[in-house]
Design an enzyme around this catalytic site. Structure first.
Site, PDB file in Angstrom:
ATOM      1  N   LYS A  62      99.531-118.124 -51.733  1.00 39.95           N
ATOM      2  CA  LYS A  62     100.595-117.359 -50.887  1.00 39.95           C
ATOM      3  C   LYS A  62      99.631-116.437 -50.375  1.00 39.95           C
ATOM      4  CE  LYS A  62     102.451-114.226 -52.874  1.00 39.95           C
ATOM      5  NZ  LYS A  62     102.195-112.576 -52.975  1.00 39.95           N
ATOM      6  N   ASP A 122     108.187-114.939 -57.258  1.00 40.01           N
ATOM      7  CA  ASP A 122     107.371-115.799 -56.067  1.00 40.01           C
ATOM      8  C   ASP A 122     107.449-116.851 -56.185  1.00 40.01           C
ATOM      9  OD1 ASP A 122     106.638-113.527 -54.795  1.00 40.01           O
ATOM     10  OD2 ASP A 122     104.615-113.545 -56.002  1.00 40.01           O
TER      11      ASP A 122
END
Ligand code: C5P
Length: 312
Positions: A12, A136
């Site tokens: 990401k 995350d």
């Protein structure tokens, strides 16, 4: 024959990252946009009687300090009856870069083991486990990654799993990063990622963050408006990351990479997460390709990527 499930684990980038406050539990209250890109690790998982993790990288541990190992432990302890998993990580995502490489491997292990053992755990329950592994990981659980199995028999059921297409996720993340609001799928074709030759510790970067050093406050609403109308040039202007006030001061090379990318035609260059990886968003393919050639001369870890998945 032992079946091997192969699942992609996309990295990401944080298109925008703002910190609202330091919380009493030591974490920082975030407002960030996370976006999956097509730089992927591949996770190979086989049924086994115990948990083992191996990889093609010297940079990640094989023991329970690896988030993928932790993920296997948590899901198997919670939903299993003494089974294990043989896990191999093909590491392509730079380590300690701010790209959630460890978190995405963990999320892929949760998804993969759920399928391999037919546990049928709901997304909500997987999300609950994922938040215990790291801030995350819940985001990394979003999206529909490519999943493959090496046995013909399973192909039909996998077709069903992949039936909604291979799609990447984009979310507004709040809280520690675990409170997610998905945004519409948008495909950004030209993102140049540059990782300088050092790693940063997320805990250290957050630990050194001081609100009074922030002079540009990211504008989430303006970003979302531009995202909704799919104006890549407009939204790029709102790509800001307040953690640059720590990482780019500790390592001025980060600022240098940003400047270089913008001089080479990036509409905007911003650090991802706690860094040190920097991404430049390009609107012109020829600029992106030229910039890739130039940056590659100084940085071996230069990747020309796009958003993850196109629904194909
Ligand atoms: O959740 P995770 O273990 O990935 O976080 C690593 C470290 O980053 C935490 O120990 C904390 O120091 C810092 N962090 C933070 N605020 C967040 C996320 C992470 O301070 N929202």
């Amino acid at each position: 024959m032992t079946k091997t499930l192969v699942i992609e684990a996309p990295a990401k980038i944080n298109l925008m990252l703002d910190i609202k406050e330091k919380r009493s539990d030591g974490y920082h209250e975030l407002e960030t946009i996370m976006h999956q890109i097509d730089l992927v690790d591949r996770i190979y998982i086989k049924k086994d009687s115990r948990i083992s993790v191996n990889s093609n990288s010297q940079e990640i541990p094989n023991d329970s300090s690896n988030l993928a190992y932790k993920a296997a432990q948590l899901i198997l302890q919670t939903y299993g009856c003494g089974e294990g998993a043989d896990i191999f990580i093909e590491k392509n995502i730079p380590v300690g870069a701010g790209l959630a490489g460890g978190s995405t491997d963990a999320a892929a292990v949760l998804k993969g083991i759920n399928i391999l053992y037919n546990y049928d755990i709901s997304h909500e329950n997987l999300a609950h486990i994922s938040a215990r592994i790291g801030s995350d990981v819940p985001f990394c659980l979003q999206g529909n990654p490519r999943i493959m199995m090496d046995e013909a028999l399973e192909k039909e059921s996998l077709k069903a799993k992949n039936k909604n297409g291979i799609t990447g996720a984009t979310c507004v993340a709040r809280g520690r990063g675990e409170l997610l609001t998905p945004l519409q799928t948008r495909f950004m074709p030209w993102i140049l990622l540059v990782k300088p030759d050092f790693q940063l510790s997320t805990a250290e970067v957050y630990g050194k963050f001081k609100m009074e050093n922030v002079h540009i406050i990211p504008d989430l609403n303006a970003f979302i408006k531009a995202w909704e109308i799919y104006d890549i040039i407009e939204l790029s202007h709102y790509c800001e990351n307040v953690l640059e006030t720590v990482s780019a001061i500790l390592y001025p090379e980060i600022m240098q990479i940003k400047e270089n990318l913008e001089a080479l035609g990036a509409v905007k260059a911003t650090m991802s997460g706690s860094g040190p990886a920097v991404f430049g968003i390009f609107s012109q393919p020829e600029d992106a390709l030229k910039a890739q050639q130039v940056m590659k001369q100084s940085y071996s870890e230069t990747y020309l990527v796009s958003s993850y998945g196109r629904g194909d």
